[in-house]
Design a protein around this motif. Structure first.
Motif, PDB file in Angstrom:
ATOM      1  N   LEU A 208       0.829  -1.203   0.000  1.00  0.00           N
ATOM      2  CA  LEU A 208       0.000   0.000   0.000  1.00  0.00           C
ATOM      3  C   LEU A 208       0.867   1.258   0.000  1.00  0.00           C
ATOM      4  O   LEU A 208       0.567   2.246  -0.682  1.00  0.00           O
ATOM      5  CB  LEU A 208      -0.926   0.017   1.225  1.00  0.00           C
ATOM      6  CG  LEU A 208      -2.106  -0.942   1.198  1.00  0.00           C
ATOM      7  CD1 LEU A 208      -2.816  -0.946   2.554  1.00  0.00           C
ATOM      8  CD2 LEU A 208      -3.102  -0.550   0.097  1.00  0.00           C
ATOM      9  N   ARG A 209       1.946   1.209   0.735  1.00  0.00           N
ATOM     10  CA  ARG A 209       2.879   2.337   0.811  1.00  0.00           C
ATOM     11  C   ARG A 209       3.511   2.615  -0.554  1.00  0.00           C
ATOM     12  O   ARG A 209       3.639   3.771  -0.968  1.00  0.00           O
ATOM     13  CB  ARG A 209       3.946   1.979   1.858  1.00  0.00           C
ATOM     14  CG  ARG A 209       4.953   3.045   2.227  1.00  0.00           C
ATOM     15  CD  ARG A 209       5.804   2.446   3.334  1.00  0.00           C
ATOM     16  NE  ARG A 209       6.955   3.246   3.720  1.00  0.00           N
ATOM     17  CZ  ARG A 209       6.950   4.172   4.667  1.00  0.00           C
ATOM     18  NH1 ARG A 209       5.831   4.424   5.317  1.00  0.00           N
ATOM     19  NH2 ARG A 209       8.059   4.833   4.967  1.00  0.00           N
ATOM     20  N   ARG A 210       3.888   1.563  -1.271  1.00  0.00           N
ATOM     21  CA  ARG A 210       4.515   1.729  -2.572  1.00  0.00           C
ATOM     22  C   ARG A 210       3.500   2.200  -3.627  1.00  0.00           C
ATOM     23  O   ARG A 210       3.836   2.989  -4.505  1.00  0.00           O
ATOM     24  CB  ARG A 210       5.180   0.433  -3.002  1.00  0.00           C
ATOM     25  CG  ARG A 210       6.275  -0.063  -2.050  1.00  0.00           C
ATOM     26  CD  ARG A 210       7.478   0.858  -1.996  1.00  0.00           C
ATOM     27  NE  ARG A 210       8.429   0.506  -0.964  1.00  0.00           N
ATOM     28  CZ  ARG A 210       9.394  -0.409  -1.091  1.00  0.00           C
ATOM     29  NH1 ARG A 210       9.519  -1.085  -2.212  1.00  0.00           N
ATOM     30  NH2 ARG A 210      10.223  -0.633  -0.089  1.00  0.00           N
ATOM     31  N   ILE A 211       2.271   1.695  -3.573  1.00  0.00           N
ATOM     32  CA  ILE A 211       1.248   2.162  -4.508  1.00  0.00           C
ATOM     33  C   ILE A 211       0.981   3.646  -4.272  1.00  0.00           C
ATOM     34  O   ILE A 211       0.886   4.437  -5.213  1.00  0.00           O
ATOM     35  CB  ILE A 211      -0.051   1.344  -4.375  1.00  0.00           C
ATOM     36  CG1 ILE A 211       0.177  -0.100  -4.830  1.00  0.00           C
ATOM     37  CG2 ILE A 211      -1.172   1.974  -5.210  1.00  0.00           C
ATOM     38  CD1 ILE A 211      -1.004  -1.019  -4.591  1.00  0.00           C
ATOM     39  N   SER A 212       0.875   4.031  -3.020  1.00  0.00           N
ATOM     40  CA  SER A 212       0.646   5.435  -2.693  1.00  0.00           C
ATOM     41  C   SER A 212       1.773   6.317  -3.195  1.00  0.00           C
ATOM     42  O   SER A 212       1.546   7.449  -3.632  1.00  0.00           O
ATOM     43  CB  SER A 212       0.496   5.597  -1.176  1.00  0.00           C
ATOM     44  OG  SER A 212       0.302   6.950  -0.833  1.00  0.00           O
ATOM     45  N   ALA A 213       3.002   5.810  -3.158  1.00  0.00           N
ATOM     46  CA  ALA A 213       4.159   6.607  -3.572  1.00  0.00           C
ATOM     47  C   ALA A 213       4.064   7.033  -5.031  1.00  0.00           C
ATOM     48  O   ALA A 213       4.445   8.158  -5.379  1.00  0.00           O
ATOM     49  CB  ALA A 213       5.443   5.813  -3.343  1.00  0.00           C
ATOM     50  N   VAL A 214       3.565   6.142  -5.885  1.00  0.00           N
ATOM     51  CA  VAL A 214       3.514   6.422  -7.315  1.00  0.00           C
ATOM     52  C   VAL A 214       2.132   6.921  -7.737  1.00  0.00           C
ATOM     53  O   VAL A 214       1.994   7.875  -8.479  1.00  0.00           O
ATOM     54  CB  VAL A 214       3.893   5.164  -8.129  1.00  0.00           C
ATOM     55  CG1 VAL A 214       3.799   5.441  -9.623  1.00  0.00           C
ATOM     56  CG2 VAL A 214       5.287   4.697  -7.758  1.00  0.00           C
ATOM     57  N   GLY A 215       1.106   6.254  -7.246  1.00  0.00           N
ATOM     58  CA  GLY A 215      -0.268   6.572  -7.642  1.00  0.00           C
ATOM     59  C   GLY A 215      -0.915   5.393  -8.322  1.00  0.00           C
ATOM     60  O   GLY A 215      -2.008   4.965  -7.962  1.00  0.00           O
ATOM     61  N   LEU A 216      -0.226   4.839  -9.337  1.00  0.00           N
ATOM     62  CA  LEU A 216      -0.701   3.663 -10.053  1.00  0.00           C
ATOM     63  C   LEU A 216       0.450   2.676 -10.173  1.00  0.00           C
ATOM     64  O   LEU A 216       1.530   3.035 -10.636  1.00  0.00           O
ATOM     65  CB  LEU A 216      -1.190   4.038 -11.461  1.00  0.00           C
ATOM     66  CG  LEU A 216      -2.464   4.869 -11.581  1.00  0.00           C
ATOM     67  CD1 LEU A 216      -2.632   5.353 -13.025  1.00  0.00           C
ATOM     68  CD2 LEU A 216      -3.680   4.064 -11.152  1.00  0.00           C
ATOM     69  N   LEU A 217       0.221   1.428  -9.774  1.00  0.00           N
ATOM     70  CA  LEU A 217       1.231   0.379  -9.907  1.00  0.00           C
ATOM     71  C   LEU A 217       0.564  -0.911 -10.349  1.00  0.00           C
ATOM     72  O   LEU A 217      -0.617  -1.128 -10.101  1.00  0.00           O
ATOM     73  CB  LEU A 217       1.965   0.140  -8.588  1.00  0.00           C
ATOM     74  CG  LEU A 217       3.129   1.065  -8.232  1.00  0.00           C
ATOM     75  CD1 LEU A 217       3.732   0.647  -6.904  1.00  0.00           C
ATOM     76  CD2 LEU A 217       4.187   1.078  -9.314  1.00  0.00           C
ATOM     77  N   TRP A 218       1.359  -1.761 -10.982  1.00  0.00           N
ATOM     78  CA  TRP A 218       0.833  -3.066 -11.410  1.00  0.00           C
ATOM     79  C   TRP A 218       1.380  -4.189 -10.543  1.00  0.00           C
ATOM     80  O   TRP A 218       2.356  -4.034  -9.822  1.00  0.00           O
ATOM     81  CB  TRP A 218       1.141  -3.326 -12.874  1.00  0.00           C
ATOM     82  CG  TRP A 218       2.567  -3.091 -13.293  1.00  0.00           C
ATOM     83  CD1 TRP A 218       3.704  -3.250 -12.543  1.00  0.00           C
ATOM     84  CD2 TRP A 218       2.998  -2.608 -14.560  1.00  0.00           C
ATOM     85  NE1 TRP A 218       4.808  -2.919 -13.274  1.00  0.00           N
ATOM     86  CE2 TRP A 218       4.417  -2.525 -14.520  1.00  0.00           C
ATOM     87  CE3 TRP A 218       2.342  -2.265 -15.733  1.00  0.00           C
ATOM     88  CZ2 TRP A 218       5.171  -2.109 -15.616  1.00  0.00           C
ATOM     89  CZ3 TRP A 218       3.093  -1.845 -16.819  1.00  0.00           C
ATOM     90  CH2 TRP A 218       4.482  -1.763 -16.754  1.00  0.00           C
ATOM     91  N   ASN A 219       0.731  -5.330 -10.650  1.00  0.00           N
ATOM     92  CA  ASN A 219       1.129  -6.519  -9.900  1.00  0.00           C
ATOM     93  C   ASN A 219       2.060  -7.360 -10.767  1.00  0.00           C
ATOM     94  O   ASN A 219       1.668  -8.352 -11.366  1.00  0.00           O
ATOM     95  CB  ASN A 219      -0.112  -7.321  -9.503  1.00  0.00           C
ATOM     96  CG  ASN A 219       0.243  -8.636  -8.829  1.00  0.00           C
ATOM     97  OD1 ASN A 219       1.387  -8.865  -8.449  1.00  0.00           O
ATOM     98  ND2 ASN A 219      -0.735  -9.510  -8.684  1.00  0.00           N
ATOM     99  N   LYS A 220       3.300  -6.908 -10.858  1.00  0.00           N
ATOM    100  CA  LYS A 220       4.312  -7.648 -11.601  1.00  0.00           C
ATOM    101  C   LYS A 220       5.678  -7.289 -11.042  1.00  0.00           C
ATOM    102  O   LYS A 220       5.819  -6.312 -10.297  1.00  0.00           O
ATOM    103  CB  LYS A 220       4.235  -7.352 -13.100  1.00  0.00           C
ATOM    104  CG  LYS A 220       4.429  -5.897 -13.462  1.00  0.00           C
ATOM    105  CD  LYS A 220       4.212  -5.632 -14.949  1.00  0.00           C
ATOM    106  CE  LYS A 220       5.283  -6.282 -15.807  1.00  0.00           C
ATOM    107  NZ  LYS A 220       5.155  -5.898 -17.242  1.00  0.00           N
ATOM    108  N   ALA A 221       6.673  -8.094 -11.390  1.00  0.00           N
ATOM    109  CA  ALA A 221       8.023  -7.846 -10.897  1.00  0.00           C
ATOM    110  C   ALA A 221       8.454  -6.433 -11.275  1.00  0.00           C
ATOM    111  O   ALA A 221       8.275  -6.004 -12.412  1.00  0.00           O
ATOM    112  CB  ALA A 221       8.989  -8.869 -11.481  1.00  0.00           C
ATOM    113  N   SER A 222       9.012  -5.721 -10.308  1.00  0.00           N
ATOM    114  CA  SER A 222       9.319  -4.308 -10.536  1.00  0.00           C
ATOM    115  C   SER A 222      10.241  -3.800  -9.452  1.00  0.00           C
ATOM    116  O   SER A 222      10.255  -4.312  -8.331  1.00  0.00           O
ATOM    117  CB  SER A 222       8.010  -3.503 -10.514  1.00  0.00           C
ATOM    118  OG  SER A 222       8.261  -2.123 -10.399  1.00  0.00           O
TER     119      SER A 222
END
Length: 283
Positions: A208-222
């Motif tokens: 949740l912290r990482r999604i919030s950092a960017v705004g939009l993220l996908w569920n894949k290696a990154s």
């Protein structure tokens, strides 16, 4: 499922970051608000036209100055240097959430035996002096460290910092000066229990912290998931499934992308804004 055009997705991320539209972050409160939204801001000592956290905050926070950040880190102590994705700046109130990382460093780490033997001596010196850098300690013996051999003094200070016994008191250029955490971090934060019941709850918080950092993220290696320990594909799937089931994230489709992206449920109002509005104040 929310569907965005490519431009709407860009607008969403820029608005979320405070880089489009009216100023949403201002002064010290704005710095704290953005750091909480981002989780952390990466620290890097390279300074061409400003260090990374200065550039990140100056572009987003109205009225930001280098002096303001220095005050928040080393006078107000509302922010603290610690590791998240890397060496970073974060809200000091996040201290309890990183207990798992500190405990890992207490139980393992390079040159642990040698460092344990001199821990009491170093802590006593810092107690007496208030703060020290590695140059202030007469421990020149070379030890194997993570990137190359280094002085025992540096390895010991960094290890005690990783363990949460020390914090960075201040920096002079790239030189870190360390002080006792108990003298500068509120006792209720130092004594707070580790807040997660299990590894899944901990991983959910980090995602949740990482999604919030960017705004939009996908569920894949990154690289978005860097420094989240033991976070393989099956673990990531379990976390995203749980977050969707608890309605903490929202799936988003963007034109031209095959992969589903995800944003925080709490950002749904911002998504609806970009769906309804085409023009925003340029920054």
């Amino acid at each position: 499922m929310i569907v965005l055009t490519n431009m709407q997705a860009r607008h969403f991320i820029l608005l979320k970051q405070g880089l489009l539209g009216e100023d949403k972050f201002e002064g010290k409160a704005g710095v704290l608000s953005f750091v909480n939204q981002a989780g952390c801001v990466q620290f890097d000592p390279i300074d061409v036209c400003g260090k990374n956290p200065e550039l990140v905050l100056q572009s987003r926070v109205k009225g930001f100055t280098k002096e303001l950040l220095h005050e928040m880190l080393y006078k107000d102590r509302t922010l603290v240097d610690y590791f998240d994705k890397c060496l970073a700046i974060m809200d000091v109130r996040d201290w309890p959430y990183f207990e798992r990382i500190r405990e890992r460093y207490r139980q393992s780490g390079r040159e642990r035996v040698a460092i344990d033997e001199i821990e009491h001596r170093i802590m006593s010196i810092i107690e007496e002096k208030g703060y020290v850098s590695s140059k202030d300690l007469d421990m020149k013996e070379k030890v194997d460290w993570y990137w190359s051999k280094t002085n025992l003094s540096r390895a010991a200070l960094e290890s005690l910092y990783f363990r949460g016994e020390l914090i960075i008191h201040h920096k002079k250029g790239a030189i870190k000066h360390y002080a006792l955490a108990r003298n500068h971090v509120a006792s209720h934060l130092l004594s707070a229990e580790e807040p997660f019941l299990n590894a899944l709850e901990y991983a959910k918080w980090r995602v949740l912290r990482r999604i919030s950092a960017v705004g939009l993220l996908w569920n894949k290696a990154s690289d978005a998931w860097i420094y989240i320990q033991d976070f393989k594909a099956k673990d990531r799937e379990a976390v995203f499934s749980a977050l969707l089931e608890e309605a903490l994230i929202v799936p988003v489709l963007v034109e031209g992308l095959k992969e589903t992206l995800y944003c925080l449920k709490s950002d749904q109002a911002l998504l609806e804004r970009v769906l309804d509005q085409e023009e925003f104040k340029a920054r």
